[in-house]
Design a protein around this motif. Structure first.
Motif: not given
Length: 250
Positions: A41-58, A64-70, A73-77
């Motif tokens: 995607g172009e710069s500012g398209s949201g791809k880095t934000t998406l990666l950060n969420i998948l990485a649990t950094l944001e 919801q994001v399910y990894l192996n059915d878990e 996004t609900k994991i405690k800090e």
């Protein structure tokens, strides 16, 4: 499915005003175990934000994001760092190696933090090092390595925990053409061994080594391509044609 992303939304708010920026609007996709996917995607398209969420950094604003059915996004800090070490592998464009540690100790770091036994760490490295061609580098310091060697070490560190998912953020950005090609060939080999890889890139050449491309624009995934039986050269041409038609170039 290994990974399932449902109606993901991320809104950034400025600290001292009510202004809002919609980084992700409504992201939906699934990833099967063993897939090798590039997100473009172009710069500012949201791809880095998406990666950060998948990485649990944001945290997302909604969805919801399910990894192996878990739902990650609900994991405690207080549990997130441990979760990342046990389930996710990371490959960054700037390597993120510690110059105060040897190559061996850099690779072992996530296992040390997981309190793994030395015997288990050595066993895993003995299997991994030959595949990545880093056996002769293990006793060196990171500052003694070339960019390509550093990235191989970073990949070893990402794989040493046998992660469910490897997330790569512009992994060839700091490499020259030859080292980039070597790294991408390595990713293909890792994928063939069954490792699931999700990579963010702006380069059609880099993306052409993946098996599937997700195109993101204005915070939404709006198109995808499958490599199927095409060579990376053929797929690269198809990606560029698609970008010209859908994005006006990235």
């Amino acid at each position: 499915m290994l990974l399932e992303v449902n109606h993901l939304q991320k809104i950034f708010k400025t600290r001292f005003s009510k202004e809002e920026t919609m980084a992700l609007r409504d992201i939906n996709f699934v990833v099967k175990e063993g897939e090798y996917i590039a997100i473009m995607g172009e710069s500012g398209s949201g791809k880095t934000t998406l990666l950060n969420i998948l990485a649990t950094l944001e945290k997302p604003s909604n969805g919801q994001v399910y990894l192996n059915d878990e739902d990650i996004t609900k994991i405690k800090e207080q549990n997130l760092a441990e979760y990342r070490r046990q389930h996710l592998g990371f490959v960054f464009q700037d390597f993120n190696l510690l110059d105060t540690l040897s190559v061996r100790d850099n690779i072992f770091l996530p296992l040390v933090l997981n309190r793994s036994k030395v015997e288990e760490m050595e066993k895993r490295l003995s299997l991994l090092a030959p595949k990545l061609n880093i056996e002769d580098l293990l006793n060196k310091q990171p500052f003694e390595l070339s960019g390509g060697q550093k990235q191989r070490v970073a990949i070893a560190r990402a794989l040493i925990t046998s992660p469910k998912l490897v997330l790569a953020d512009e992994p060839t950005a700091a490499l020259d053409f030859k080292n980039s090609e070597d790294l991408l060939d390595l990713f293909e080999d890792i994928s063939e061994d069954g490792q699931t890889i999700l990579m963010v890139t702006h380069s059609s050449l880099v993306a052409s080594h993946a098996k599937r491309i997700l195109f993101i624009k204005d915070g939404q995934i709006f198109h995808q391509l499958y490599r199927a039986n095409k060579t990376s050269t053929e797929f690269n041409k198809e990606i560029n044609l698609t970008l010209s038609g859908l994005l006006g170039g990235v």
